[in-house]
Design a protein around this motif. Structure first.
Motif, PDB file in Angstrom:
ATOM      1  N   ALA A  84      48.406  49.525  35.650  1.00 12.43           N
ATOM      2  CA  ALA A  84      48.629  49.251  37.270  1.00 12.43           C
ATOM      3  C   ALA A  84      48.515  47.728  37.346  1.00 12.43           C
ATOM      4  O   ALA A  84      49.228  47.123  38.325  1.00 12.43           O
ATOM      5  N   CYS A  85      47.451  46.949  36.906  1.00 16.56           N
ATOM      6  CA  CYS A  85      47.135  45.624  36.947  1.00 16.56           C
ATOM      7  C   CYS A  85      48.453  44.791  36.599  1.00 16.56           C
ATOM      8  O   CYS A  85      48.905  43.767  37.248  1.00 16.56           O
ATOM      9  N   VAL A  86      49.021  44.994  35.510  1.00 13.45           N
ATOM     10  CA  VAL A  86      49.988  44.208  34.895  1.00 13.45           C
ATOM     11  C   VAL A  86      51.338  44.707  35.985  1.00 13.45           C
ATOM     12  O   VAL A  86      52.090  43.624  36.322  1.00 13.45           O
ATOM     13  N   GLU A  87      51.582  45.656  36.539  1.00 14.79           N
ATOM     14  CA  GLU A  87      52.715  46.035  37.347  1.00 14.79           C
ATOM     15  C   GLU A  87      52.456  45.404  38.746  1.00 14.79           C
ATOM     16  O   GLU A  87      53.476  45.075  39.410  1.00 14.79           O
ATOM     17  N   ALA A  88      51.180  45.144  38.834  1.00 19.00           N
ATOM     18  CA  ALA A  88      50.996  44.495  40.408  1.00 19.00           C
ATOM     19  C   ALA A  88      50.604  43.252  40.566  1.00 19.00           C
ATOM     20  O   ALA A  88      50.093  42.830  41.583  1.00 19.00           O
ATOM     21  N   ARG A  89      50.654  42.482  39.267  1.00 14.18           N
ATOM     22  CA  ARG A  89      50.161  41.266  39.540  1.00 14.18           C
ATOM     23  C   ARG A  89      50.664  40.173  40.217  1.00 14.18           C
ATOM     24  O   ARG A  89      49.859  39.105  40.656  1.00 14.18           O
ATOM     25  N   ASP A  90      51.963  40.376  40.711  1.00  9.35           N
ATOM     26  CA  ASP A  90      52.561  39.236  41.652  1.00  9.35           C
ATOM     27  C   ASP A  90      52.206  39.558  43.058  1.00  9.35           C
ATOM     28  O   ASP A  90      52.558  38.882  43.877  1.00  9.35           O
ATOM     29  N   ARG A  91      51.524  40.953  43.216  1.00  7.30           N
ATOM     30  CA  ARG A  91      51.282  41.256  44.573  1.00  7.30           C
ATOM     31  C   ARG A  91      49.606  40.995  44.910  1.00  7.30           C
ATOM     32  O   ARG A  91      49.240  41.261  46.053  1.00  7.30           O
ATOM     33  N   VAL A  92      48.967  40.291  44.076  1.00 11.62           N
ATOM     34  CA  VAL A  92      47.565  39.825  44.312  1.00 11.62           C
ATOM     35  C   VAL A  92      47.725  38.487  45.136  1.00 11.62           C
ATOM     36  O   VAL A  92      48.319  37.463  44.994  1.00 11.62           O
TER      37      VAL A  92
END
Length: 214
Positions: free
Chosen positions: A60-68
């Protein structure tokens, strides 16, 4: 003349490098926070589920890394992802969906039995069992406070609630934990030792659950 050791990159630098395509930076981030992430799951689910939940969290972190959000602390982001993964796991496993109220139900209600975490002292064991006996959200907020030493603001970021909610939840959670420990304890002396040194025993538990990888 000896060279001055280079400072290790902080989480923000590693995150930006990872976003830029540096996979090694992403691996370094996860390695840095692996122990606390594993600790988050250990007293909540059976050992057979920990590996899967860790993998789901990393994915989940990999998939959302650009949304942090820029400036957000990676640790808070990672623990927030772990919390959401854990809640989803409970709702899927017990097939109760949104009807599973984590403000009311405890880990023990869902899966009766002692903690799978090995505790050296009886006070530690009593604390672990007490945490499992209070509501899931109370357990989470206390473990983030005592084990991870997160501030009220940081806990609010992890759980996605206002800081005022965290403060009131911490107070109610402490009261619930004291009541649970009181009900579980068979010795007045053990009860007093656990409650009067709660911070110490909590840190002992945190250290016991850290660095478990060989």
């Amino acid at each position: 003349m000896s060279e001055t050791p280079q400072a290790l990159p902080d989480d923000a630098d590693l995150l930006e490098a990872w976003r830029g395509g540096d996979s090694a930076a992403g691996e370094a981030l996860f390695a840095r926070h692996y122990d606390q992430l594993e600790r988050f799951f250990l007293n909540k689910v059976g050992p057979e589920h920990v590996g899967d939940l860790l993998q789901d969290t990393f994915t989940a972190c990999v998939e959302a890394r650009d949304r942090v959000e820029k400036g957000a602390r990676f640790r808070s982001y990672l623990l927030s992802t772990a919390y959401n993964v854990f809640c989803g796991h409970l709702r899927r496993k017990y097939r109760r969906g949104a009807d599973l109220d984590l403000d009311l139900v405890s880990v023990y209600d869902l899966d009766p039995g002692p903690s799978s975490v090995i505790a050296e002292r009886q006070e530690q064991r009593l604390l672990l069992e007490g945490l499992r006996a209070i509501s899931v959200n109370y357990q989470v907020v206390l473990e983030l406070h005592y084990w991870e030493q997160l501030s009220t603001k940081e806990i609010a970021a992890v759980l996605g609630v206002p800081a005022g909610t965290v403060r009131s939840r911490l107070q109610r959670a402490r009261e619930a934990l004291e009541a649970a420990i009181g009900a579980l304890s068979r010795s007045p002396a053990m009860l007093e030792s656990t409650l009067t040194r709660l911070d110490d025993w909590a840190q002992h538990c945190a250290h016991a659950m850290g660095g478990r990888r060989g």
